[in-house]
Design an enzyme around this catalytic site. Structure first.
Site, PDB file in Angstrom:
ATOM      1  CB  SER A  82      23.559 -14.300  -9.895  1.00 29.36           C
ATOM      2  OG  SER A  82      24.767 -13.482 -10.330  1.00 29.36           O
TER       3      SER A  82
ATOM      4  NE  ARG B  97      65.501   7.826  15.145  1.00 27.97           N
ATOM      5  CZ  ARG B  97      65.911   6.636  14.683  1.00 27.97           C
ATOM      6  NH1 ARG B  97      66.819   5.428  14.750  1.00 27.97           N
ATOM      7  NH2 ARG B  97      65.601   5.921  13.243  1.00 27.97           N
TER       8      ARG B  97
ATOM      9  CG  MET C 123      57.546  13.475  15.319  1.00 32.64           C
ATOM     10  SD  MET C 123      58.222  15.155  16.119  1.00 32.64           S
ATOM     11  CE  MET C 123      60.137  15.084  16.019  1.00 32.64           C
TER      12      MET C 123
ATOM     13  NE  ARG D  56      21.465  -9.332 -17.984  1.00 29.94           N
ATOM     14  CZ  ARG D  56      21.865  -8.003 -17.570  1.00 29.94           C
ATOM     15  NH1 ARG D  56      22.900  -7.810 -15.981  1.00 29.94           N
ATOM     16  NH2 ARG D  56      22.883  -7.875 -18.031  1.00 29.94           N
TER      17      ARG D  56
ATOM     18  N   GLY E 144      55.713  12.048   7.295  1.00 32.73           N
ATOM     19  CA  GLY E 144      55.060  13.193   6.694  1.00 32.73           C
ATOM     20  C   GLY E 144      54.641  13.694   8.584  1.00 32.73           C
TER      21      GLY E 144
ATOM     22  NE  ARG F  34      60.529   2.261   6.977  1.00 35.28           N
ATOM     23  CZ  ARG F  34      60.661   3.161   7.260  1.00 35.28           C
ATOM     24  NH1 ARG F  34      59.490   4.057   7.987  1.00 35.28           N
ATOM     25  NH2 ARG F  34      61.045   4.653   6.485  1.00 35.28           N
TER      26      ARG F  34
ATOM     27  NE  ARG G  59      25.853  -6.473 -18.157  1.00 36.23           N
ATOM     28  CZ  ARG G  59      27.508  -6.891 -17.497  1.00 36.23           C
ATOM     29  NH1 ARG G  59      28.378  -7.011 -18.817  1.00 36.23           N
ATOM     30  NH2 ARG G  59      27.416  -6.203 -16.586  1.00 36.23           N
TER      31      ARG G  59
ATOM     32  CE  LYS H  61      61.869   5.548  13.372  1.00 37.27           C
ATOM     33  NZ  LYS H  61      61.013   7.318  13.276  1.00 37.27           N
TER      34      LYS H  61
ATOM     35  CG  HIS I 101      29.155   4.208 -20.528  1.00 36.59           C
ATOM     36  ND1 HIS I 101      30.323   4.583 -21.116  1.00 36.59           N
ATOM     37  CD2 HIS I 101      28.856   3.148 -20.158  1.00 36.59           C
ATOM     38  CE1 HIS I 101      30.117   2.796 -22.149  1.00 36.59           C
ATOM     39  NE2 HIS I 101      28.614   2.801 -21.817  1.00 36.59           N
TER      40      HIS I 101
ATOM     41  CE1 TYR J  71      28.564 -16.465  -9.195  1.00 39.80           C
ATOM     42  CE2 TYR J  71      27.795 -18.371  -8.206  1.00 39.80           C
ATOM     43  CZ  TYR J  71      27.441 -17.302  -9.134  1.00 39.80           C
ATOM     44  OH  TYR J  71      26.821 -17.214  -9.604  1.00 39.80           O
TER      45      TYR J  71
ATOM     46  CD  GLU K 109      19.129  -6.993 -11.456  1.00 43.21           C
ATOM     47  OE1 GLU K 109      20.283  -6.877 -11.727  1.00 43.21           O
ATOM     48  OE2 GLU K 109      18.780  -7.092 -12.016  1.00 43.21           O
TER      49      GLU K 109
ATOM     50  CB  CYS L 118      26.937 -11.166 -11.556  1.00 47.51           C
ATOM     51  SG  CYS L 118      25.575 -10.996 -10.967  1.00 47.51           S
TER      52      CYS L 118
ATOM     53  N   GLY M 237      23.119  -9.482  -7.750  1.00 44.88           N
ATOM     54  CA  GLY M 237      23.686  -7.611  -9.087  1.00 44.88           C
ATOM     55  C   GLY M 237      23.528  -6.776  -7.762  1.00 44.88           C
ATOM     56  CB  THR M 238      26.329  -5.899  -5.957  1.00 46.54           C
ATOM     57  OG1 THR M 238      27.245  -6.238  -6.155  1.00 46.54           O
ATOM     58  CG2 THR M 238      26.285  -7.006  -4.919  1.00 46.54           C
ATOM     59  CG  ASN M 239      27.002  -3.228 -10.859  1.00 47.26           C
ATOM     60  OD1 ASN M 239      27.999  -3.003 -10.061  1.00 47.26           O
ATOM     61  ND2 ASN M 239      27.447  -3.499 -12.144  1.00 47.26           N
ATOM     62  CG  ASP M 240      20.214  -2.728 -11.458  1.00 44.02           C
ATOM     63  OD1 ASP M 240      20.667  -1.942 -11.238  1.00 44.02           O
ATOM     64  OD2 ASP M 240      19.865  -3.213 -12.166  1.00 44.02           O
TER      65      ASP M 240
HETATM   66  P1  ADP Z   1      61.768   7.986   9.862  1.00 47.17           P
HETATM   67  O1  ADP Z   1      61.110   7.650  11.051  1.00 47.17           O
HETATM   68  O2  ADP Z   1      61.869  10.110   9.457  1.00 47.17           O
HETATM   69  O3  ADP Z   1      62.383   7.563   9.259  1.00 47.17           O
HETATM   70  P2  ADP Z   1      63.800   8.637  12.062  1.00 47.17           P
HETATM   71  O4  ADP Z   1      63.335   8.915  13.049  1.00 47.17           O
HETATM   72  O5  ADP Z   1      64.447   7.416  11.803  1.00 47.17           O
HETATM   73  O6  ADP Z   1      63.334   9.189  11.222  1.00 47.17           O
HETATM   74  O7  ADP Z   1      65.293   9.548  11.580  1.00 47.17           O
HETATM   75  C1  ADP Z   1      65.703   9.758  10.940  1.00 47.17           C
HETATM   76  C2  ADP Z   1      67.342   9.915  10.214  1.00 47.17           C
HETATM   77  O8  ADP Z   1      68.329  10.425  11.187  1.00 47.17           O
HETATM   78  C3  ADP Z   1      67.860   8.275  10.367  1.00 47.17           C
HETATM   79  O9  ADP Z   1      67.131   8.007   8.890  1.00 47.17           O
HETATM   80  C4  ADP Z   1      69.426   8.186  10.664  1.00 47.17           C
HETATM   81  O10 ADP Z   1      69.696   8.744   9.505  1.00 47.17           O
HETATM   82  C5  ADP Z   1      68.796   9.821  11.450  1.00 47.17           C
HETATM   83  N1  ADP Z   1      69.530   9.420  13.486  1.00 47.17           N
HETATM   84  C6  ADP Z   1      67.814   8.975  14.000  1.00 47.17           C
HETATM   85  N2  ADP Z   1      68.420   8.591  15.147  1.00 47.17           N
HETATM   86  C7  ADP Z   1      70.038   8.902  15.235  1.00 47.17           C
HETATM   87  C8  ADP Z   1      71.237   8.402  15.783  1.00 47.17           C
HETATM   88  N3  ADP Z   1      70.769   8.066  17.474  1.00 47.17           N
HETATM   89  N4  ADP Z   1      72.182   9.335  15.194  1.00 47.17           N
HETATM   90  C9  ADP Z   1      72.457   9.190  14.341  1.00 47.17           C
HETATM   91  N5  ADP Z   1      71.744   9.632  13.313  1.00 47.17           N
HETATM   92  C10 ADP Z   1      70.257   8.974  13.733  1.00 47.17           C
HETATM   93 MG    MG Z   2      64.276   6.540   9.738  1.00 46.39          MG
HETATM   94 MG    MG Z   3      20.896  -5.170 -14.172  1.00 46.90          MG
END
Ligand code: ADP
Ligand code: MG
Ligand code: MG
Length: 944
Positions: free
Chosen positions: A805, A105, A116, A658, A114, A372, A599, A32, A490, A892, A786, A872, A807-810
């Site tokens: 060839s 952020r 932070m 085979r 998820g 991004r 086969r 970011k 299977h 191959y 194999e 194979c 035969g990586t399963n066996d």
């Molecule tokens: P994430 O990685 O979960 O996208 P962000 O750091 O982008 O988290 O922040 C989540 C949201 O917070 C962003 O989508 C944005 O809308 C809001 N935000 C972050 N920084 C600012 C800022 N400087 N001004 C206004 N909104 C912000």
């Molecule tokens: Mg964001």
């Molecule tokens: Mg075999």
């Protein structure tokens, strides 16, 4: 051990058309931070990014190396950067008249969802809020910002930042959220924006009280305490439970650390001339090159993503069923929309990839908050890659690297209509063994599946597990659902081979064969004949018949274009494993350049198998060679036809055939009726027959009388097959067409086995040439590797073999000593407890089994430099394994027809990633002796 870090520069500033950092500094600034710097400071961009600064990942490392303290210089550097930010914004942090507010952020090198959350509006307190009200002239807005700050701060800093392991929906955020909901409910409000100033003020008081009560601490009503609290929370979140778990799964090193971005706040919640939104430079669902996005008027932060209100579309193109009647941003703020559209164009041109962007409009001024590389599904990935290539935005190699090989699966199979999935409830979950979607009526036995299908019904076979006897019924089913078994059971293997939708290990359901029902965990009872629908990509079972959307790969222009590039770039051949001429044709359709494993046993299962199976059984229970030869002579006709048809389909491309592999007892009849029938046909008493069958019993059939061992004990079996191969080939050639068989001996462990069988091959070869009146018949003679011993003795094996060839399963089975059919009992524990990181039957164990493959290839080629080497096993369709094969220098890989496109793409990616590896592509060069480039083949022709 004090570490000096980059001249003690801990802070990178961005804003006002400048930035200390740039995009390629992701390691130091996190994803970011690096992109904020790029957007703000790159001479070609200089986009309106609210000013701020990034605290580097090195500070995170320092923090953990020094008992959670910061380097001495950090405070003064933060102060300096904050001053610059204040100057650009014309406000002061903590000022009671005109306060600057900040967002804090997190940002790791790779995005870690998820891990932070962000804290917005830092710097608001009972004192500074007065200034905010005075400046904005909007009391409502100020208190809305304040209540958001308290909620986010309590959640992210005070609770999670303190190491509390808050389970989803249980923490302080949820409690505070409920307070808000209560007011809305009481007043009958639909949206947060309806809350009055007084209600917001009350809410703020309630929030503070609740925080004190639940967390035992006051909400810090001091801007500086909030700021450092926020920074500390980001750093400690790096070692939070969720982040640690996520890193383990994604294999992100602990040492990376996270950066912290501190940035001036801009407000999308300052009224109806303000908004916040998320957009993509191309449609991430379809790949279409159209600006696509959503926004919310008078909103802040993650309201759009959180789905609190239904967002509006940024333009006509972005409208959906839910947002049809909403006003687009383009209509509402045409000038700002144009500005935004200009930026998104610039960003895509600059990054040369689809960007996911976040923006906010504050009182008619547009700000860019993030960009991004955007996530996309398989269909979109392929389209974007090829269109960007056509637009000359990227080169062919880049285009190929843009699609993850497994994403192609989505293009090959029909899928469940996502809309229907949203409105239906899942009744059970299992392992997603065969992707795609399917629906049908429930049956509980293979025979029923066959019978119902003949009546024109669409069925789904539901069983505890499956065995080779179920193959016919499985084939006739739309999908397979098993309650036991793992991803390599299977059912899973077979389904994957066919590209059939399949869910295995679905412990959520219980089958009651007595009354032909199954019961789902939620109590739902499904009877035979009831409709169910499966999402095999995610392992979900639905009751009823949900709509599917069909995908026709040949009509997918983008796919075809991508595969054209793939074929230009890849150097390794890709073949298909096939059981029937039909499979072979399917493989060709998907771009196979040969058959790497044919086969012949398949003719003994399923449709039309009655007669060949009977003859095979007759052969098996024969007592004397004469008896056996008689049976073999009859069987010969079927074997030859199968081989000839397949050679014809492949039209001169190599077909590795085979020789008979499975232990014979697998085919022996055990039920009374079949035994009687056989005894009648053979003219021997049932008791005698039973004795012969009993004599075939083995304790460990997989390690027993099978593979080449059969050919050693009964040379006439080899002879029959080899004769079929040579005659089929000779006939095809005489008719002016092309054929190129490769005879492959299975389960060998010593070169002497190969020499033994080779004598038979040579003799039959002479006989057939003579009888057919041809000078030569092109073919290769080789073996499957194999057994670990064979890999070690490869130098000797190559004295007789023209090709290997693997035969990586066996080979995996025998190297690990894991029975592939029984791993369900222990492998899940191994994976859970990280004793093994991957299922070695799904992706090659590169360190162990891979080492055997490397040794085998090296030693083989030392003896015979132009030894053709391939693989194979199931692994031939696993992208990582394919790349490994490329690195080893294999000629191959071969895999089930439906995995061929995946293997082709993986092979092309390997060629891009490891250009130093030179491989001769033998796979396409079997062409009936005309213009042969294959040195191995040439030598063979000369020697006969
Ligand atoms: P994430 O990685 O979960 O996208 P962000 O750091 O982008 O988290 O922040 C989540 C949201 O917070 C962003 O989508 C944005 O809308 C809001 N935000 C972050 N920084 C600012 C800022 N400087 N001004 C206004 N909104 C912000
Ligand atoms: Mg964001
Ligand atoms: Mg075999």
């Amino acid at each position: 051990m004090e570490k000096t870090i980059r001249g003690n520069k801990y802070i990178y500033f961005f804003g006002g058309g400048n930035a200390d950092g740039h995009e390629s500094m992701k390691n130091l600034l996190g994803g970011k931070g690096a992109n904020l710097a790029e957007m703000a400071g790159h001479p070609k961009l200089k986009l309106p990014v609210p000013p701020g600064f990034t605290i580097t990942t090195e500070v995170c490392t320092y923090y953990y190396d020094h008992k959670k303290t910061y380097p001495n210089e950090l405070r003064s550097q933060v102060g300096e950067a904050l001053e610059k930010t204040e100057k650009l914004m014309g406000k002061k942090f903590g000022d009671e008249k005109d306060p600057l507010l900040l967002s804090v952020r997190s940002g790791a090198r790779r995005s870690m969802p998820g891990m932070m959350e962000t804290v917005l509006n830092i710097g608001l307190s009972e004192k500074t809020i007065k200034g905010l009200i005075a400046q904005s002239n909007d009391e409502r807005f100020a208190y809305d910002a304040y209540r958001r700050l308290i909620m986010m701060y309590a959640d992210v800093v005070m609770e999670k930042g303190n190491g509390a392991d808050v389970r989803h929906g249980k923490g302080i955020r949820k409690m505070l959220d409920e307070k808000l909901e209560n007011i809305k409910e009481k007043q009958g409000y639909i949206s947060d924006t309806q809350l009055t100033v007084d209600e917001l003020k009350t809410l703020v008081r309630t929030y503070k009280k609740t925080v004190k009560k639940v967390l035992g601490k006051e909400f810090p009503d001091d801007p500086w305490e909030q700021l450092w609290g926020g920074i500390g929370a980001v750093f400690s979140s790096w070692n939070g439970k969720r982040a640690v778990e996520y890193r383990r799964i994604e294999k992100i090193p602990d040492e990376w650390g996270t950066a912290v971005n501190v940035q001036a706040m801009v407000f999308g919640n300052m009224g109806n001339d303000s908004c916040t939104g998320v957009a993509f430079t191309r449609n991430p669902g379809t790949g279409e090159n159209k600006f696509y996005g959503e926004y919310l008027v008078n909103a802040q932060g993650e309201d759009v993503v959180a789905g609190i209100r239904t967002p509006a579309p940024v333009n006509e193109y972005s409208k959906n069923a839910q947002s049809e009647n909403f006003t687009t941003l383009e209509k509402m703020m045409p000038k700002l929309y144009k500005e935004l559209d200009g930026y998104q164009n610039k960003l895509e041109l600059h990054y040369k990839d689809m960007q996911d962007i976040e923006f906010t409009i504050e009182k008619g001024k547009l700000y860019m908050l993030q960009c991004r590389v955007g996530k996309r599904n398989g269909i979109a990935a392929v389209r974007m890659a090829t269109e960007m290539y056509a637009e000359k935005l990227i080169d062919a190699k880049t285009a190929i690297m843009r699609v993850a090989p497994n994403q192609l699966v989505e293009l090959l199979l029909p899928m469940l209509d996502p809309k229907a999935e949203q409105t239906n409830t899942v009744i059970a979950k299992g392992l997603p063994a065969g992707p795609g979607g399917a629906k049908g009526r429930v049956v509980f036995s293979s025979d029923d599946a066959v019978e119902w299908e003949q009546r024109g019904e669409k069925v789904i076979l539901v069983r505890e597990e499956t065995s080779p006897e179920d193959v016919d019924g499985m084939h006739k089913s739309q999908a397979i659902l098993t309650t036991k078994g793992g991803m390599t059971s299977h059912a899973a293997l077979v389904a994957r081979g066919w590209g059939k939708c399949c869910i295995v290990g679905c412990g959520d359901i219980e089958i009651h064969h007595e009354n032909k029902t199954f019961k789902a965990k939620n109590g739902e009872v499904i009877k035979e004949g009831d409709w169910i629908t499966l999402n095999g990509t995610r392992g979900l079972v639905y009751e009823g018949s949900l709509p599917l959307v069909d995908i026709d790969i040949e009509k997918n222009k983008s796919y075809n274009e991508l595969m054209k590039l793939v074929d230009k770039i890849k150097v390794m051949g890709v073949r298909a494993n096939a059981e029937t001429p039909g499979d072979a044709a399917q493989g060709v359709k998907f771009g196979a350049e040969g058959i790497g494993l044919f086969r012949t046993e398949h003719m003994f299962y399923g449709e039309g198998s009655e007669q060949p199976l009977f003859l095979l059984r007759k052969m098996i229970v024969s007592k004397t060679e004469a008896e056996r030869r008689e049976a073999l002579n009859e069987l010969y006709i079927y074997v030859k036809k199968d081989i000839k048809d397949t050679l014809l389909v492949m039209n001169g491309h190599p077909v590795t055939i085979r020789l008979l592999d499975p232990p014979l007892h697998e085919f022996v009849p055990h039920d009374k009726e079949k035994l009687h029938q056989l005894s009648e046909e053979l003219g021997i008493r049932v008791s005698v027959l039973k004795r012969r069958v009993l004599a075939l019993h083995e304790n460990n059939p997989m390690l027993g009388h099978r593979g080449v061992r059969l050919g050693v004990s009964y040379p006439e079996i080899t002879e029959m097959q080899v004769r079929a191969i040579f005659e089929a080939t000779a006939e095809i050639i005489k008719s002016g067409k092309k054929a190129f068989p490769e005879i492959m001996v299975p389960v060998t462990c010593t070169v002497n086995e190969l020499s033994h069988q080779k004598k038979i091959v040579d003799r039959v070869y002479e006989e057939v040439c003579e009888a057919e009146g041809v000078k030569n018949i092109p073919y290769l003679y080789g073996t499957m590797i194999e057994i670990p011993r064979a890999a070690l003795k490869a130098g000797h094996m190559a004295e007789v073999a023209d090709f290997f060839s693997f035969g990586t399963n066996d080979l995996t089975q025998m190297s690990f000593g894991f029975s592939r059919d029984d791993i369900g009992g222990f492998l899940p524990n191994y994976l859970d407890q990280k004793i093994l990181y991957d299922d070695p039957f799904q992706t090659i164990d590169q360190e162990g089994v891979g080492e055997l493959i490397r040794i085998g290839t090296e030693r083989g080629r030392k003896t015979k430099p132009n030894l053709k080497v391939g693989i194979c096993g199931e692994h031939g369709g696993d992208a990582e394994s394919v790349k490994f094969c490329h690195r080893i220098g294999m000629n191959y890989v071969s895999c089930s027809p439906f995995r061929v496109p995946i293997a082709r793409l993986a092979a092309a990616q390997a060629a891009v990633q490891y250009p130093e590896i030179k491989i001769e592509n033998y796979a396409t060069q079997g062409n009936n002796g005309h213009g042969i480039k294959n040195p191995v083949q040439k030598r063979r022709l000369e020697s006969v």
